[in-house]
Design an enzyme around this catalytic site. Sequence first.
Site, PDB file in Angstrom:
ATOM      1  N   GLY A   1      39.589  41.223  31.810  1.00  0.00           N
ATOM      2  CA  GLY A   1      38.705  41.332  32.960  1.00  0.00           C
ATOM      3  C   GLY A   1      37.808  42.552  32.946  1.00  0.00           C
ATOM      4  N   LEU A   2      37.750  43.256  31.814  1.00  0.00           N
ATOM      5  CA  LEU A   2      36.883  44.445  31.758  1.00  0.00           C
ATOM      6  C   LEU A   2      35.621  44.200  30.933  1.00  0.00           C
ATOM      7  CD1 LEU A   2      39.387  47.444  31.474  1.00  0.00           C
ATOM      8  CD2 LEU A   2      38.162  46.635  33.468  1.00  0.00           C
TER       9      LEU A   2
ATOM     10  N   ASP B   1      28.800  39.424  33.608  1.00  0.00           N
ATOM     11  CA  ASP B   1      29.300  40.412  32.636  1.00  0.00           C
ATOM     12  C   ASP B   1      28.165  40.955  31.774  1.00  0.00           C
ATOM     13  OD1 ASP B   1      31.771  39.768  33.601  1.00  0.00           O
ATOM     14  OD2 ASP B   1      32.702  39.496  31.635  1.00  0.00           O
TER      15      ASP B   1
ATOM     16  N   SER C   1      35.200  43.104  27.736  1.00  0.00           N
ATOM     17  CA  SER C   1      35.191  43.646  26.376  1.00  0.00           C
ATOM     18  C   SER C   1      34.254  42.859  25.451  1.00  0.00           C
ATOM     19  CB  SER C   1      36.599  43.667  25.779  1.00  0.00           C
ATOM     20  OG  SER C   1      37.080  42.362  25.653  1.00  0.00           O
TER      21      SER C   1
HETATM   22  O1  PMV Z   1      35.146  38.507  32.013  1.00  0.00           O
HETATM   23  P1  PMV Z   1      35.986  38.628  33.218  1.00  0.00           P
HETATM   24  O2  PMV Z   1      37.406  38.276  33.017  1.00  0.00           O
HETATM   25  O3  PMV Z   1      35.727  39.896  33.954  1.00  0.00           O
HETATM   26  O4  PMV Z   1      35.527  37.469  34.267  1.00  0.00           O
HETATM   27  C1  PMV Z   1      34.236  37.245  34.617  1.00  0.00           C
HETATM   28  C2  PMV Z   1      34.146  36.811  36.019  1.00  0.00           C
HETATM   29  C3  PMV Z   1      34.314  35.341  36.346  1.00  0.00           C
HETATM   30  O5  PMV Z   1      33.684  35.185  37.619  1.00  0.00           O
HETATM   31  C4  PMV Z   1      35.777  34.970  36.469  1.00  0.00           C
HETATM   32  C5  PMV Z   1      33.654  34.410  35.347  1.00  0.00           C
HETATM   33  C6  PMV Z   1      32.149  34.504  35.317  1.00  0.00           C
HETATM   34  O6  PMV Z   1      31.573  33.993  34.349  1.00  0.00           O
HETATM   35  O7  PMV Z   1      31.552  35.048  36.240  1.00  0.00           O
END
Ligand code: PMV
Length: 312
Positions: A103-104, A150, A106
Amino acid sequence: MGRAWASAPAKIILFGEHAVVYHRPAIAMPVSQVKATAVAAPGRPDTGIVIHAETIGRQYLLDAAPPEEPLAYTCRSVLRRLKVTQEPDVTLSVRSEIPIASGLGSGAATAAAAAKALARWLGWELSPAQVSAIVYETEKIHHGTPSGIDNTVVAYECPLWFQREQPIEIFQVGIPLSFLIADSGQSSPTRHTVGDVRQRWTENPARYEALFDGVARIVHAAREALEQGDLTRVGKLMVENHALLVEMGVSAPINDALVEAALSAGALGAKLSGGGRGGNNVILVEPRHAQRITEALYAAGARRVLKSTLTT
Ligand code: PMV
C-alpha cells in the site's frame, strides 16, 4: 556520457482508497522518507538496455524481457514517447526501500524513478504529467484497473486531491501533519483486493455504491478539516473511513488491531492505507505522543513503524 540519477517517493492514501476506483475523490500524500532510486550509466557497446533490479537481485536485457515485465515495459514506454528508435547502450540500476505489495506505491515509485533516470540519460527532463502517464501504463500490469492515484502522487511528489478523469489538484494543508506508518508485515497484492471489491460491487451494486458515497462524503469533509488545520476532525474522519473499508471487506484483523492499538495509545486517527488486507496503516499523531503510540503499534504486531511529517 555520464550517469543520470532519479528518485521517486513512496505514497500513502490518507482518504478514499477503493472508492477512488469508482470515481469518488481521494487524498494522497508522498512519503519522502522512503524512496525508489534509479541510476542510468553507460553500458557495454551493442548490448542495448540492461536492467538491473537490485532489490530483487535480477539483471536482464531489455530485449530479452517479456512484454509485461514492469521495468522493461516502463523503458519501452520512455523510448516510444521520446521517439528513440535506436536502443541506447545503458545499464539502468533500480532499487527501492519501499516495501512491496503493502500500500505504499512501491511499483509506481520504482517505475517513476526508472522512467526519469532513463529519460535524463537520453537528455530529456520528463514533466510530472509525462511521468504520471508512463507509470499509469505500467501500473495497469500490477493492478489491472488502477484509478491512477498512485502514479499521480509519485510523479507530482506533493499532496493531492485526486478524482478519476478530473484535473488533479495540488493540495494545501493548513498545519504540519505527523504520521506514523505501520507496516503489518502481511503483504497483499492490490489487484486482489481491488478484484474482490469489483466482484462484490457487481453482485450488490446498491450496497457498494452507498459505501463509496459514504467514503466520498468523508473525503470532502477531510479536505475542509485539513485546510482548516482541524486535526481532531481529520483523525475522526480517518476512523470513519477505516470503518467503511472494513464494511467493504478489505481490512484484515491486523489492520483492525493496529487501529485499535493506536487509538488506545492516544492517536488522533488511524486507518488502513492502500489496497488493504494487511499492508500499511496510517496513523495521525501529535508529535509528543508519537513514541508511546509507536510502542503500542509494535506491541500489537507492527513489523516496522515509520515517522512521516508533512509540512505546508
Ligand atoms: O497501491 P495501493 O495498495 O496503495 O492501492 C491503491 C489504491 C486503490 O484505491 C486500492 C486502488 C487504486 O487503483 O486506486
